[in-house]
Enzyme design. Structure first.
Site, PDB file in Angstrom:
ATOM      1  CB  CYS A  22      -0.897   0.042   1.237  1.00  0.00           C
ATOM      2  SG  CYS A  22      -2.087  -1.287   1.299  1.00  0.00           S
TER       3      CYS A  22
HETATM    4  C1  BEZ Z   1       0.638  -4.677   1.837  1.00  0.00           C
HETATM    5  O1  BEZ Z   1       0.183  -3.576   1.515  1.00  0.00           O
HETATM    6  O2  BEZ Z   1       1.814  -4.936   1.730  1.00  0.00           O
HETATM    7  C2  BEZ Z   1      -0.297  -5.733   2.338  1.00  0.00           C
HETATM    8  C3  BEZ Z   1      -1.439  -5.377   3.010  1.00  0.00           C
HETATM    9  C4  BEZ Z   1      -2.262  -6.376   3.492  1.00  0.00           C
HETATM   10  C5  BEZ Z   1      -1.944  -7.699   3.280  1.00  0.00           C
HETATM   11  C6  BEZ Z   1      -0.802  -8.039   2.563  1.00  0.00           C
HETATM   12  C7  BEZ Z   1       0.033  -7.055   2.084  1.00  0.00           C
END
Ligand code: BEZ
Length: 210
Positions: A45
């Site tokens: 994210c």
């Molecule tokens: C991420 O943004 O890296 C992420 C968020 C939730 C679950 C897995 C990855």
């Protein structure tokens, strides 16, 4: 009820990093892209929010307003923004909705319980100036989105909204397009007086209209 293409994008009012925003007022006469992030302070994210911020001018050029959402509270977003700036080299320059009660996430069916009970999937809703949903994408949390692909589909949506054409596989701005099947040859002659290349009667290829 799930949102489908052609539905009016449900309106809502929510707290964001840029103050209280009502979706339809925020969009005005522009196109819009609403996209969800599973959680604050997560790596994928963080890269996505940074990339959307770095490339916002490309969305602006297409008259597309960006608005992100993450189910964490506003105070959390505010401290995450610093990390995004530090690690991604871009200041957040579009509103990020705080949705701790998951009102918007539920309204847009962004939580898929068989994937996670608490995190949203990575949803993208592209909304036209008529407030109707033109495109829906759903990615799992573990896969970051591709900004070039989002810009490419926006180019296709905006072109096909204006002209009676469709865009073929892997099309990108400037490539040849296909005359819409809904157009008879007679009507197509009016719109494309220079003719077309038709390897099959149903596959009528023309240069991209200006
Ligand atoms: C991420 O943004 O890296 C992420 C968020 C939730 C679950 C897995 C990855």
């Amino acid at each position: 009820m799930a949102i489908r293409l052609g539905d009016v994008a449900p309106d809502f009012t929510a707290e964001t990093t840029e103050g209280t925003v009502s979706l339809h007022d925020y969009l005005g006469d522009s196109w819009g892209m609403l996209f969800s992030h599973p959680k604050d302070f997560t790596p994928v994210c963080t890269t996505e929010l940074g990339a959307f911020a770095r490339r916002k001018s490309e969305f602006d050029r297409r008259n597309v307003k960006l608005i992100g959402i993450s189910v964490d509270p506003l105070e959390s977003h505010r401290s995450w923004v610093g990390d995004i700036e530090e690690t991604q080299g871009a200041e957040l320059n579009y509103p990020l909705i705080a949705d701790p009660e998951r009102k918007v996430a539920d309204l847009y069916d962004m939580i898929h319980p068989n994937a996670s009970d608490t995190l949203t999937v990575r949803s993208v809703f592209i909304i036209g100036p008529d407030k109707k949903v033109k495109l829906i994408l759903t990615y799992p949390a573990s896969t970051g989105r591709n900004v070039d692909e989002l810009l490419r589909v926006i180019d296709s949506l905006q072109l096909t909204a204006k002209h009676s054409v469709a865009t073929p596989v892997d099309w990108k701005h400037g490539d040849d397009v296909i005359i819409a099947s809904s157009l008879s040859d007679e009507d197509a002659k009016q719109k494309f007086p220079e003719g077309w290349n038709a390897p099959k009667p149903y596959l009528r290829i023309v240069p991209q209209p200006k």
